[in-house]
Scaffold this motif. Structure first.
Motif, PDB file in Angstrom:
ATOM      1  N   UNK A   7       0.843  -1.196   0.000  1.00 38.82           N
ATOM      2  CA  UNK A   7       0.000   0.000   0.000  1.00 38.82           C
ATOM      3  C   UNK A   7       0.877   1.244   0.000  1.00 38.82           C
ATOM      4  N   UNK A   8       1.869   1.248  -0.874  1.00 37.84           N
ATOM      5  CA  UNK A   8       2.803   2.368  -0.933  1.00 37.84           C
ATOM      6  C   UNK A   8       2.580   3.194  -2.181  1.00 37.84           C
ATOM      7  N   UNK A   9       2.830   4.505  -2.027  1.00 34.44           N
ATOM      8  CA  UNK A   9       2.738   5.447  -3.133  1.00 34.44           C
ATOM      9  C   UNK A   9       4.033   6.241  -3.209  1.00 34.44           C
ATOM     10  N   UNK A  10       4.485   6.506  -4.415  1.00 36.51           N
ATOM     11  CA  UNK A  10       5.589   7.421  -4.659  1.00 36.51           C
ATOM     12  C   UNK A  10       4.959   8.722  -5.134  1.00 36.51           C
ATOM     13  N   UNK A  11       5.219   9.797  -4.410  1.00 34.57           N
ATOM     14  CA  UNK A  11       4.561  11.073  -4.659  1.00 34.57           C
ATOM     15  C   UNK A  11       5.578  12.142  -5.041  1.00 34.57           C
ATOM     16  N   UNK A  12       5.317  12.842  -6.143  1.00 35.05           N
ATOM     17  CA  UNK A  12       6.149  13.972  -6.557  1.00 35.05           C
ATOM     18  C   UNK A  12       5.528  15.238  -5.971  1.00 35.05           C
ATOM     19  N   UNK A  13       6.298  15.960  -5.176  1.00 36.37           N
ATOM     20  CA  UNK A  13       5.806  17.177  -4.532  1.00 36.37           C
ATOM     21  C   UNK A  13       6.073  18.397  -5.408  1.00 36.37           C
ATOM     22  N   UNK A  14       5.397  19.486  -5.113  1.00 37.40           N
ATOM     23  CA  UNK A  14       5.526  20.696  -5.925  1.00 37.40           C
ATOM     24  C   UNK A  14       6.926  21.302  -5.865  1.00 37.40           C
ATOM     25  N   UNK A  15       7.711  20.973  -4.837  1.00 37.12           N
ATOM     26  CA  UNK A  15       9.084  21.498  -4.759  1.00 37.12           C
ATOM     27  C   UNK A  15      10.070  20.642  -5.541  1.00 37.12           C
ATOM     28  N   UNK A  16       9.561  19.606  -6.233  1.00 37.79           N
ATOM     29  CA  UNK A  16      10.410  18.735  -7.041  1.00 37.79           C
ATOM     30  C   UNK A  16      10.894  17.483  -6.331  1.00 37.79           C
ATOM     31  N   UNK A  17      10.710  17.408  -5.025  1.00 38.52           N
ATOM     32  CA  UNK A  17      11.141  16.212  -4.303  1.00 38.52           C
ATOM     33  C   UNK A  17      10.135  15.076  -4.506  1.00 38.52           C
ATOM     34  N   UNK A  18      10.617  13.870  -4.312  1.00 42.79           N
ATOM     35  CA  UNK A  18       9.782  12.675  -4.429  1.00 42.79           C
ATOM     36  C   UNK A  18       9.855  11.939  -3.103  1.00 42.79           C
TER      37      UNK A  18
END
Length: 84
Positions: A7-18
């Motif tokens: 139940x894992x997600x890889x998320x790209x944030x608005x600051x460019x970090x993942x």
């Protein structure tokens, strides 16, 4: 965003970090039942309005996804958000 094993997600944030988050502990209550029970339903997640949502209307608060709770006060951001 990418759906990962479990139940894992890889998320790209608005600051460019993942970041990667295990959201299994957040899938609580009847609205998440089908999502917990069926990996294909979990994988149907999408990004909408700055957070993750499923076709049945279930969603997760972006603050919880990013910070593991309420974000820090303005100007007092930790060096690294908590890891799940």
């Amino acid at each position: 965003m990418k759906v990962l094993a479990g139940f894992k997600l890889s998320l790209a944030l608005t600051d460019g970090s993942v970041i990667e988050r295990d959201v299994s502990g957040l899938l609580v209550g009847p609205v998440f039942e089908a999502i917990r029970q069926n990996p294909a339903v979990f994988a149907s997640v999408r990004v909408e309005g700055g957070t993750v949502v499923w076709p049945n209307g279930a969603d997760l608060c972006p603050d919880v996804l990013i910070w593991g709770g309420v974000p820090p006060e303005e100007g007092r951001q930790p060096a690294h958000p908590p890891q799940a």
